[in-house]
Design an enzyme around this catalytic site. Structure first.
Site, PDB file in Angstrom:
ATOM      1  N   HIS A 364       0.643  -1.035   0.049  1.00  9.79           N
ATOM      2  CA  HIS A 364       0.012   0.100  -0.287  1.00  9.79           C
ATOM      3  C   HIS A 364       0.623   1.271   0.021  1.00  9.79           C
ATOM      4  CE1 HIS A 364      -3.263  -2.728   1.080  1.00  9.79           C
ATOM      5  NE2 HIS A 364      -3.992  -1.696   0.414  1.00  9.79           N
ATOM      6  N   GLU A 605     -12.295  -8.756  -3.776  1.00  5.30           N
ATOM      7  CA  GLU A 605     -10.709  -8.801  -3.727  1.00  5.30           C
ATOM      8  C   GLU A 605     -10.102 -10.233  -3.462  1.00  5.30           C
ATOM      9  OE1 GLU A 605      -9.150  -5.449  -1.165  1.00  5.30           O
ATOM     10  OE2 GLU A 605     -11.350  -5.788  -0.526  1.00  5.30           O
ATOM     11  N   ASP A 629      -4.916  -7.066  -4.241  1.00  2.46           N
ATOM     12  CA  ASP A 629      -5.567  -8.033  -3.273  1.00  2.46           C
ATOM     13  C   ASP A 629      -5.666  -9.239  -3.965  1.00  2.46           C
ATOM     14  OD1 ASP A 629      -4.382  -7.452  -0.927  1.00  2.46           O
ATOM     15  OD2 ASP A 629      -6.216  -6.139  -0.332  1.00  2.46           O
ATOM     16  N   CYS A 676     -10.335  -0.952  -9.527  1.00  5.74           N
ATOM     17  CA  CYS A 676      -9.389   0.118  -8.973  1.00  5.74           C
ATOM     18  C   CYS A 676      -8.090  -0.343  -8.643  1.00  5.74           C
ATOM     19  CB  CYS A 676     -10.325   0.875  -7.712  1.00  5.74           C
ATOM     20  SG  CYS A 676     -10.437  -0.521  -6.422  1.00  5.74           S
TER      21      CYS A 676
END
Length: 758
Positions: A364, A605, A629, A676
């Protein structure tokens, strides 16, 4: 064996330099294996030969002079094969190469094992004896284990020694290259600023003292505070402890005397080191020495020494925090591990690049760095970063390389790349007001992923048509406690107002995994398969309800809010979250707020969610795929682990099939499906996703102009033909190569990574 191995690794890790480390290794192994010779040959890239770097038993005058290529001698054969060779009489072996300088003709028994680090053969560890005999299985197993354990330590010691050879005051030196993992694309040329984590005695950067007397004063003041703390605790517990237990506090205080640790630290400061660096060096050396002692009581004192060191360091860092840190122009921040919280606090005004010793390009922190448009390199685990503060470096975010003290020729080559990047950026900026529409008229909405306040202006400048992912956890990470409903309302209102009437998709609090809150720690052995995302907030409805209420209040009078639920694995979670949403909505309406029910969606995810895509689509207003993910879970690859970063493949056939399946299933229920993840930020990935039928692509703002250019440069028919070709392929590397070739063939070469110096 384990105890012996622990001692060897401990000794070597505290060695002052690579030569000391190697000398410790050969002396320890020669003594503990009761063999007559132990030697280490290390690969020298400049000569392409394995050089004798340390030996206990061979002629010491030959150290540094004797060398072999990978095609010479038994040592060369061990390196070439990358496997152990165990011989009863080495002289009778066809590959035996007599090295007169070493005096090795006296020795017959030979056991050599390769020293391998990150698939590279660093060298060969050898033991020898006069007696003709074969080393037994336990001896061979021990040497292989030692080699594997020491490979990383030797690699780090080599790197540290190389960097230390060049003085910061030298005008020219030899450049040193370190390999990591690309985190965020781009090139940066600048000066290193090392960011040390608080109270981590092992991660303090080494710096020269600007004012030695001031550093001594700072250290003495910190020391006085620690002494007061210890006396205060001792007095408080005096009635509850036995006399011998109470005496332990006196031991602590004696350690801090001028004739003990304190005196050593002051000596280091007078030698030119700043106080935290001197403290770290002395504490780690002394703790290492105690940790190697056989007596259990004395061995435990290593923990006490580290604890004292952390206490003093805390006060030193507390003092430093009061002084504003002045970043130089073109600063390149280097940290042991970049975190989203750290990036949320960084001012980008003078920041040119980021380096994280640990982590991978899919963490992240790297994703946020990409959204900030800052070139980043991750996972340079062998980087001696503590010695880099103030050094001049080139950061290559395309290849994941770092060059310390680069040559003039290399600097000029990378400056040319910077000039080319500026030209491409200026060209792409002209597309801001134009839609992302293919040459045969298919329109593709391009949204952005945000989380930082600065993302808003940057996103609108790039022509974003909405927010596909607002990471609400970042405002939580940069605070020392949960933000109140009022604070959250203000934060969310700014996002919604800035984009109104364009849609803003807010993901509910997604913590766990590699996103931790300092005031709400989640300690788990396997955090990515643990308590994270919707699992946390449903277990704590008070947190979820406050956040949902804040979102609804922030949306009052605007109407562009969309709420997205992360990490869902079952329809039960979706149903429960929607019930809590309805409860918050009813409460606010009763309180007089004019709020309305926003669109609600889920993030897909995990593999379990892939096969329930249609069931979710029957319950929600939209579906968004978190491809980062999802790729991690499908491929069983921890995206924060640089050791397996090469296995994380967005173009893996299994990932592509899952993405296509989700789009197809969601559309059966007439529900919008977006993505996304970082795949949408790559030109090739965007074309494939468009062909799969995705309705919206969301990405970091930095990449948006390039994706718009890619879409405007093709037809939908070309994208569909590319997807059909990729669907017939079964190898991720070949798919990646095809994507790169296609970008060139379609005339989109300006979007490809630049040709870099080798």
């Amino acid at each position: 064996m384990l105890e012996l191995l622990r001692k060897i690794v401990q000794e070597v890790s505290t060695a002052a330099d690579v030569n000391s480390a190697l000398d410790l290794i050969v002396r320890r192994i020669q003594r503990d294996m009761k063999t007559e010779v132990c030697s280490v040959f290390l690969f020298d890239p400049s000569s392409q030969r394995f050089v004798l770097r340390a030996s206990q038993g061979l002629n010491r005058k030959s150290i540094g002079k004797v060398s072999l290529s990978s095609s010479e001698g038994i040592v060369g054969m061990v390196a070439r094969r990358a496997e152990p060779i165990n011989l009863e009489d080495a002289e009778t072996h066809p590959a035996f190469c007599y090295l007169q300088e070493t005096g090795e003709e006296r020795f017959h028994a030979f056991l050599g094992v390769p020293i391998i680090h990150q698939r590279q053969v660093l060298g060969v560890l050898v033991v020898q004896q006069k007696e003709c005999r074969r080393y037994d299985e336990s001896e061979e197993a021990f040497l292989v284990t030692v080699s594997a354990q020491l490979a990383g330590v030797i690699a780090l010691a080599e790197a540290t020694g190389s960097v230390s050879k060049v003085s910061k005051t030298q005008e020219k030196g030899i450049e040193y290259r370190f390999e990591g993992v690309p985190g965020a694309p781009g090139v940066a040329i600048g000066t290193v600023v090392v960011v040390a984590p608080l109270a981590n005695i092992e991660a303090v950067p080494e710096k020269e003292a600007e004012d030695i007397e001031l550093e001594i004063k700072r250290f003495q003041q910190a020391l006085d505070k620690v002494r007061k703390d210890i006396r205060k605790v001792s007095a408080k517990l005096a009635r509850r402890l036995r006399h011998d237990e109470q005496a332990l506090f006196d031991v602590y205080l004696r350690m801090l005397d001028d004739n003990a640790l304190s005196g050593e630290i002051v000596e280091q400061i007078r030698a030119g080191s700043w106080a935290p660096g001197a403290l770290s060096r002395v504490i780690m050396t002394n703790a290492g020495q105690f940790a190697m002692m056989d007596d259990p009581y004395l061995r435990e004192r290593a923990t006490d020494i580290r604890d004292l060191g952390r206490r003093v360091l805390s006060y030193l860092q507390e003092e430093s925090e009061r002084q504003a840190i002045e970043l130089p122009e073109n600063a390149i921040l280097v940290a042991d591990e970049l975190s989203p919280a750290l990036l949320g606090e960084v001012s980008t005004e003078k920041l040119a690049g980021l380096v994280s010793v640990h982590g991978s390009g899919n963490s992240h922190a790297a994703i946020i760095a990409r959204s900030m448009g800052i070139p980043t390199v991750m996972g340079i685990v062998d980087l001696p970063y503590r010695r880099l503060d103030g050094r001049h470096i080139i950061l290559d975010g395309y290849s994941g390389r770092l060059y310390v003290d680069p040559s003039d020729e290399l600097l000029e080559a990378y400056r040319e790349i910077l000039r080319e990047q500026a030209e491409v950026a200026a060209e792409l900026a002209t597309l801001k007001e134009l839609p992302a529409i293919t040459q045969d008229g298919v329109r593709m909405p391009l949204w952005v992923n945000t989380g930082l306040i600065a993302d808003v202006a940057r996103s609108l400048e790039k022509g974003a048509e909405g927010i596909g992912l607002y990471r609400t956890e970042i405002p939580f990470m940069v605070r020392d406690f949960f933000p109140s409903e009022h604070e959250q309302t203000q934060i969310y209102r700014k996002q919604l107002e800035a984009f109104a009437p364009l849609p803003v998709t807010m993901r509910t609090l997604d913590i766990g995994g590699d996103k931790a809150l300092p005031y709400f720690p989640i300690q788990e052995e396997n955090p990515f398969l643990g308590w994270r995302g919707i699992r946390v907030t449903l277990d704590h409805p008070e947190i979820f309800l406050v956040q949902i209420r804040a979102m609804l209040r922030a949306n009052e009078g605007l109407g562009n809010l969309r709420i997205m639920l992360p990490m869902v694995t079952s329809v039960h979670e979706v149903d429960e979250a929607k019930r809590l949403l309805d409860r918050a909505l009813a409460e606010l309406q009763d309180e007089g707020y004019v709020v309305e029910r926003p669109l609600v969606g889920v993030m897909i995810e995990v593999p379990a969610a892939v096969y329930q895509a249609r069931l979710f689509a029957q319950r929600v207003d939209f579906i968004s795929v978190g491809s980062n993910d999802l790729t991690q879970y499908l491929l069983a690859v921890d995206r924060n682990n640089p050791r397996v970063a090469g296995l994380y493949m967005a173009y893996h056939p299994a990932v592509l099939k899952a993405l296509e399946y989700i789009s197809r299933e969601a559309h059966k229920e007439g529900v919008q499906v977006s993505i996304c993840g970082e795949m949408a930020a790559e030109p090739g990935g965007a074309l494939l996703l468009m062909a799969m039928g995705y309705d919206v692509l969301s990405m970091n703002a930095t990449n948006l102009p390039g994706i718009k250019s890619a879409i405007r440069g093709v037809t939908m028919a070309q994208a569909e033909a590319l997807l059909a070709q990729v669907s017939r392929m079964d190898d991720a590397d070949k798919i990646q190569a095809l994507m790169s070739d296609t970008i060139q063939t379609l005339g989109l070469s300006q979007l490809a990574r630049p040709v870099l110096p080798d």
